[in-house]
Design an enzyme around this catalytic site. Structure first.
Site, PDB file in Angstrom:
ATOM      1  N   THR A 281       0.834  -1.206   0.000  1.00 25.47           N
ATOM      2  CA  THR A 281       0.000   0.000   0.000  1.00 25.47           C
ATOM      3  C   THR A 281       0.863   1.247   0.000  1.00 25.47           C
ATOM      4  OG1 THR A 281      -1.911  -1.004   1.115  1.00 25.47           O
ATOM      5  CG2 THR A 281      -1.830   1.383   1.047  1.00 25.47           C
TER       6      THR A 281
ATOM      7  N   TRP B 280       0.578  -9.984   3.928  1.00 27.68           N
ATOM      8  CA  TRP B 280       0.023  -9.370   2.715  1.00 27.68           C
ATOM      9  C   TRP B 280       0.687  -9.960   1.467  1.00 27.68           C
ATOM     10  CZ3 TRP B 280      -1.474  -7.138   6.998  1.00 27.68           C
ATOM     11  CH2 TRP B 280      -2.472  -6.164   7.013  1.00 27.68           C
TER      12      TRP B 280
ATOM     13  N   ASN C  79      -4.006 -11.364   3.287  1.00 27.39           N
ATOM     14  CA  ASN C  79      -4.851 -10.181   3.352  1.00 27.39           C
ATOM     15  C   ASN C  79      -5.610  -9.912   2.057  1.00 27.39           C
ATOM     16  OD1 ASN C  79      -5.605  -7.547   4.741  1.00 27.39           O
ATOM     17  ND2 ASN C  79      -4.747  -6.821   2.808  1.00 27.39           N
ATOM     18  N   GLU C  80      -6.943  -9.900   2.163  1.00 30.18           N
ATOM     19  CA  GLU C  80      -7.844  -9.492   1.078  1.00 30.18           C
ATOM     20  C   GLU C  80      -7.590 -10.241  -0.222  1.00 30.18           C
ATOM     21  OE1 GLU C  80      -7.485  -5.242   0.930  1.00 30.18           O
ATOM     22  OE2 GLU C  80      -8.564  -4.954   2.806  1.00 30.18           O
TER      23      GLU C  80
ATOM     24  N   GLU D   1     -10.340  -5.212   9.650  1.00 34.03           N
ATOM     25  CA  GLU D   1      -9.731  -3.987   9.133  1.00 34.03           C
ATOM     26  C   GLU D   1     -10.861  -3.045   8.772  1.00 34.03           C
ATOM     27  OE1 GLU D   1      -6.565  -4.246   6.194  1.00 34.03           O
ATOM     28  OE2 GLU D   1      -7.234  -2.361   5.304  1.00 34.03           O
TER      29      GLU D   1
ATOM     30  N   ARG E 113     -14.994   3.900   2.803  1.00 31.37           N
ATOM     31  CA  ARG E 113     -15.720   2.789   2.197  1.00 31.37           C
ATOM     32  C   ARG E 113     -16.431   2.031   3.292  1.00 31.37           C
ATOM     33  NH1 ARG E 113     -10.417   0.894   2.491  1.00 31.37           N
ATOM     34  NH2 ARG E 113      -9.805   1.942   0.586  1.00 31.37           N
TER      35      ARG E 113
END
Length: 669
Positions: free
Chosen positions: A95, A137, A183-184, A260, A382
């Protein structure tokens, strides 16, 4: 005494008090344990990583660094966080930068890289009971065996993750209590089961698994259909759930977490977002933990999601930091509850908008948190926020059951005044006296109240930090440090690859201590890492500058290194970064490009450079002109450099390759 706090007294007593007459139009809300209790509270936390969000924090001088840490972790002082979640560094862009892995290579283990170990120890030092959570991640390339996928060899991935947990204990005496999957990104049921088996075999049966740090589905359905998978997973963790869950997740009876959330600019609207979701994640979604991405905005603000932390600490060179409103909104819950407390079943929405929750420790203590944040003053980044209305209202709370005998509650209030821009945050008010277990509040819009039996709350403070200042226009680093406190040099923000302090045993001369790029294989990525490695530094607003560095290539066939100015992008956009890049290569050539990818060539020619020799590269950029100097000899000069007009200084390599840098120097106007 606040004029908008109204207590229910006997009529004769009311005549003696200078309080407004209570409106009879308010609604009454029972707070009771008579019908049983709700779910067990697991805490509120912050996330360091995903990625490199605490990068600049470590560079702060004392006492400012410790002050920042106190605001985050010290009990009964600031945010007083219950949970710290960290990234397991994977050598890849996640990120806002890369975080180093404990295993760059398969035969390599080092549990002192990066700063997450240090951060966990600092948090634990302040709050020995803090819950520690870890999540990868990305992964070093060797874990994927050449593929951008960590599940083809699940035993390799599980061993890699378990090694990190064991290293935390062996080298830092840190007990990791929860571990995530990826992660995600997609989860793999076989991997989760094998991770559980590997943890148990390593003596880590107490470490619980969170899955899948993405959406509620498909993990919930998979857990329902696969009993073995269900037995391996303890917590369903969803990201940015918008305060709601799915019925199937509730039916699993597992802990539900917003693992998160937030990720919102930390102004007062960000504080309003945080206040609303901290309450409504439980009221609407039965989530018993909420974790903020990110813990502290401690990265260059022009990187993605600048200032999306609970507080801001992005100027180690000045010592300036800012305690933002989310810190005090957090305190409304964290200073008056602890993990292991239990929500009452009597929680919900207020009739004129807003919400309330109540928790108890089971030993007579009660904490009530109320929020009346309006729609436009509580928008999170979001997901999209559906319309709703909040208006001022009277609300009466009637304590029943084991709480009926409570006679007094401590009162803390935050009031956001968006019209006058005069916000009062986490102020202690006069305690409220209860008569017959009842009290009434006149609730305005955009407020947060805590009413509690706990008396230890405190709004901690330090003298103001130094004033904000821009990055110094003259900056040098010779990397001459034998025992660095961290593996990375101050203020460099790696955007692809990992740049570490290095002791060059083959050169006892002027380049014995250098900085080395150490990632030699493209990682199993989370974001779109560039094909080149790059670390940025300085002031994004810089336009005219000189960037100089000694460079040393270690790849004979295809080695390449650069110095750069006006680098305009980082984070997940690093592949498309533009600037002025001065490259030299081991094949004896040089190139000047307008982009990191090297597609827009501004000049090229013969340099005479080769691997395993030191060279000095100096890049001068002034207006639309630029020229480059190699070992004191001007190699090229160009005009017409119209964009970008500003950006960071940077150094890097042409591929995932070993290379060294020394005597970095920047001089900006």
């Amino acid at each position: 005494m606040d004029s908008r706090l109204l207590w229910v007294f006997a009529s004769a007593v009311c005549l003696l008090l200078p309080l407004p007459v209570r409106s009879l139009s308010g609604q009454t809300y029972p707070l009771t344990d008579e019908g049983g209790l709700g779910r067990v509270f697991d805490g509120i936390g912050g996330l360091s990583g995903g990625g490199a969000t605490s990068r600049l924090l470590v560079n702060y001088a004392e006492p400012y660094r410790s002050q920042i840490l106190d605001y985050l972790f010290k009990p009964n002082f600031g945010a007083s966080l219950h949970i710290l979640k960290v990234e397991i560094g994977g050598d890849a862009q996640t990120t806002d930068g890369t975080e180093p892995s404990h295993m760059h290579y398969e035969n390599d283990e080092n549990y002192f890289r990066g700063y997450e170990w240090w951060l966990m120890k600092e948090a634990k030092k302040r709050n020995p009971n803090i819950t520690l959570i870890a999540l990868p991640w990305a992964f070093p390339g060797w874990v994927g065996r050449g593929k951008n996928w960590p599940y083809d060899f699940p035993d390799v991935t599980a061993a890699y993750v378990v090694n990190w947990i064991l290293g935390a204990k062996t080298y830092h005496d840190l007990d990791i209590q929860y571990i995530g999957i990826w992660n995600e990104r997609n989860f793999d049921s076989t991997y989760i089961k094998l991770l559980r088996y590997t943890l148990d075999k390593a003596g880590l049966a107490a470490v619980r698994i969170v899955a899948s740090d993405n959406l509620w589905e498909p993990i919930t359905t998979s857990l329902t259909l696969d009993p073995e998978l269900s037995s391996a997973v303890d917590v369903i963790g969803a990201h940015y759930p918008g305060t709601t869950t799915v019925p199937q997740a509730l039916k699993t009876q597992k802990k539900l977490w917003s693992s998160e959330d937030y990720s919102t600019f930390n102004d007062e609207v960000g504080g309003g977002c945080w206040a609303r979701i901290l309450n409504q994640n439980y009221v609407n979604g039965q989530m018993t933990a909420t974790i903020s991405w990110n813990l502290v905005a401690s990265y260059y603000e022009e990187l993605p999601f600048g200032r999306d932390g609970l507080m801001t600490a992005q100027e180690p060179w000045s010592g300036n930091y800012a305690v933002e409103s989310p810190i005090w909104i957090t305190a409304h819950t964290t200073q008056f509850t602890q993990p292991g407390w239990t929500y009452l079943q009597t929680v919900g929405h207020l009739s004129q908008g807003g919400s309330y929750v109540a928790l108890t420790d089971g030993y007579g203590n009660l904490t009530v948190v109320i929020e009346t944040m309006t729609h436009d003053h509580s928008v999170c980044i979001r997901p999209p926020l559906p319309p709703f209305n909040v208006t001022s209202q009277n609300a009466t709370f009637q304590l029943k059951g084991s709480f009926a005998s409570i006679k007094e509650l401590q009162v803390w209030r935050s009031h956001f005044d968006f019209k006058e821009k005069k916000h009062s945050l986490f102020e202690k008010l006069t305690p409220v006296k209860l008569i017959d277990g009842s009290f009434t509040l006149n609730l305005a819009e955009d407020e947060v109240y805590t009413l509690t039996t706990i008396r230890t709350g405190r709004k901690g403070s330090f003298p103001d930090p130094p004033p904000s200042a821009r990055f110094p226009k003259t900056y040098k680093d010779d990397f001459d440090i034998r025992n660095p406190p961290f593996s990375e040099a101050p203020n460099f923000a790696d955007q692809t690859g990992v740049f570490e302090y290095y002791i060059n045993l083959t050169d006892p001369g002027p380049h014995a201590f250098t900085m080395r790029q150490v990632v030699t294989q493209r990682p199993v990525t989370w974001a779109a890492d560039s094909d080149q490695t790059v670390t940025v530094i300085g002031d994004y607003r810089w336009q005219n500058m000189m960037v100089s560095c000694d460079v040393f290539m270690e790849n004979v066939k295809s080695g390449g290194v650069f110095v750069a100015a006006r680098v305009d992008k980082g984070g997940q956009s690093i592949r498309s970064a533009k600037g002025v890049f001065f490259w030299v290569f081991a094949n004896g050539s040089y190139r000047v490009t307008n982009d990191l990818a090297g597609k827009t060539v501004l000049a090229e020619g013969v340099s005479g450079t080769r691997a395993f020799d030191w060279y000095n590269l100096s890049l001068f950029v002034q207006g639309q002109s630029a020229f480059g100097v190699l070992d004191g000899r001007q190699l090229w000069k160009i005009t017409g450099v119209s964009s970008p007009k500003n950006g960071w200084a940077a150094i890097g390599t042409g591929s995932f390759e070993l290379a060294q840098f020394d005597n970095f120097n920047v001089l900006a106007e």
